[in-house]
Enzyme design. Structure first.
Site, PDB file in Angstrom:
ATOM      1  N   SER A 133      -2.779  -1.085  -2.264  1.00  0.00           N
ATOM      2  CA  SER A 133      -2.266  -1.894  -1.144  1.00  0.00           C
ATOM      3  C   SER A 133      -0.812  -1.540  -0.857  1.00  0.00           C
ATOM      4  CB  SER A 133      -2.464  -3.392  -1.379  1.00  0.00           C
ATOM      5  OG  SER A 133      -1.824  -3.811  -2.542  1.00  0.00           O
ATOM      6  N   LEU A 173      -4.077   1.305  -9.007  1.00  0.00           N
ATOM      7  CA  LEU A 173      -3.279   2.485  -8.663  1.00  0.00           C
ATOM      8  C   LEU A 173      -2.391   2.248  -7.445  1.00  0.00           C
ATOM      9  CD1 LEU A 173      -5.899   5.291  -9.353  1.00  0.00           C
ATOM     10  CD2 LEU A 173      -3.979   4.579 -10.774  1.00  0.00           C
ATOM     11  N   ASP A 207       5.007  -1.140  -6.873  1.00  0.00           N
ATOM     12  CA  ASP A 207       4.097  -0.219  -6.187  1.00  0.00           C
ATOM     13  C   ASP A 207       4.759   0.436  -4.978  1.00  0.00           C
ATOM     14  OD1 ASP A 207       2.511  -1.482  -8.003  1.00  0.00           O
ATOM     15  OD2 ASP A 207       1.286  -2.551  -6.548  1.00  0.00           O
TER      16      ASP A 207
END
Ligand code: GLA
Length: 315
Positions: free
Chosen positions: A93, A90, A137
């Site tokens: 980091s 998810l 991300d």
């Protein structure tokens, strides 16, 4: 004066292992995320009760990348809290890097445009743990919008927001298998792709096409079209890219069996989570019947400075 920053995690709807070759991704920033409350200080002094070991590496790497961009070395002292599961695929980091970057920039009154900041955080990931990941991300965490997915071309960084239908529940189901991309096949896959391995290349080309098909289906409100597209994505990640696991495959099958109309692995793979779409009234059933740790996720806004507690420290 204490300030609070929040960076969301993300679930990638589709466009997996396409970011580092300049392809298309379609992530959604979610309500689970990382919060950092801090004040300016001489050094960087952060605590993070409950966070997995090794988080300090990311903080240092972010500070180093921002210094390279010209940020003055103003420290911050504070606490990091997270309701985002780690290692579940998810984007934990990335969210950590982003929240730290926002706080450090704010303390030094250093302004960096969101995509510039995402790129700095991506470099920090590599600096911290040596993983040659893409920008997915960090961009999702910074650019997310409530009610939308982010369509990002990772080559040009062109992007737009694609409205999500209200009558679709987005579920994340955790396989419980923990992936750490350090030491996993992530870097191997990237190398194989760059060396032109035909199956790896075929995955990326077909996956980019599936992102376009997904966006077209969402734009015309045809959510039923997403089932076969997600199925093809999962099969391609399993067979051509070889980043799925038997547990992830079984969880995708279980989610569909329990009433989801679309399901696929999400994130880097080698464990982690799947994403499933269901009619809202079936969401609970999918969560209970698959017996996996799961979350009904909501799209959320991208990373922000949340609030400033101007009363702290005053008489
Ligand atoms: C991980 C990486 C991302 C992306 C995905 C796969 O989450 O951090 O950059 O490559 O894997 O889509």
């Amino acid at each position: 004066m204490a300030a609070t920053f929040r960076a969301p995690g993300r679930v990638n709807l589709i466009g997996e292992h396409t970011d580092y070759s300049g392809g298309l991704v379609l992530p959604v920033a979610i309500q689970l995320g990382i919060t950092l409350t801090c004040e300016p200080a001489d050094e960087i002094e952060l605590e993070s009760p409950g966070t997995a070991q090794g988080w300090e590496r990311y903080v240092e790497a972010v500070a180093d990348e921002l210094a390279a961009l010209g940020r003055k070395p103003v420290g911050i002292a504070g606490t990091i809290e997270s309701d985002l599961p780690q290692g579940a695929g998810l984007g934990s980091s990335g969210a950590l890097e982003v929240v730290v970057a926002l706080a450090l920039c704010s303390a030094a009154e250093f302004e960096v445009e969101p995509l510039e900041l995402a790129l700095a955080c991506q470099r920090a990931e590599r600096r911290a743990v040596g993983v040659p990941s893409g920008i997915l991300d960090q961009a999702a965490s910074l650019l997310g919008r409530e009610g939308s997915a982010l369509l990002l071309d990772c080559g040009t960084l062109d992007h737009r927001w694609v409205p999500l239908p209200e009558d679709v529940a987005i579920l994340v189901l955790d396989s419980g298998e923990r992936h750490a991309h350090e030491g996993s096949g992530y870097a191997d896959r990237r190398r194989e792709l760059e060396a032109g391995d035909p199956r790896r290349v075929r995955h990326v080309e077909t996956e980019n096409e599936r992102v376009r098909e997904t966006v077209a289906a969402l734009d015309r409100g045809d959510v039923a079209a997403l089932g076969p597209i997600f199925a093809a994505s999962h099969a391609s990640l399993r067979d051509d890219y070889e980043v799925s696991t038997p547990t992830l495959d079984a969880l995708v099958a279980a989610a569909l069996e329990a009433g989801a109309f679309a399901a696929r692995m999400t994130g880097g793979g080698f464990g982690g989570s799947i994403v499933a779409l269901a009619e809202p009234n079936r969401a609970e059933r999918v969560l209970t019947r698959t017996r996996a740790q799961g979350w009904l996720v909501r799209s959320s806004a991208g990373a922000t400075r949340r609030r400033t507690d101007s009363t702290r420290g005053r008489a």
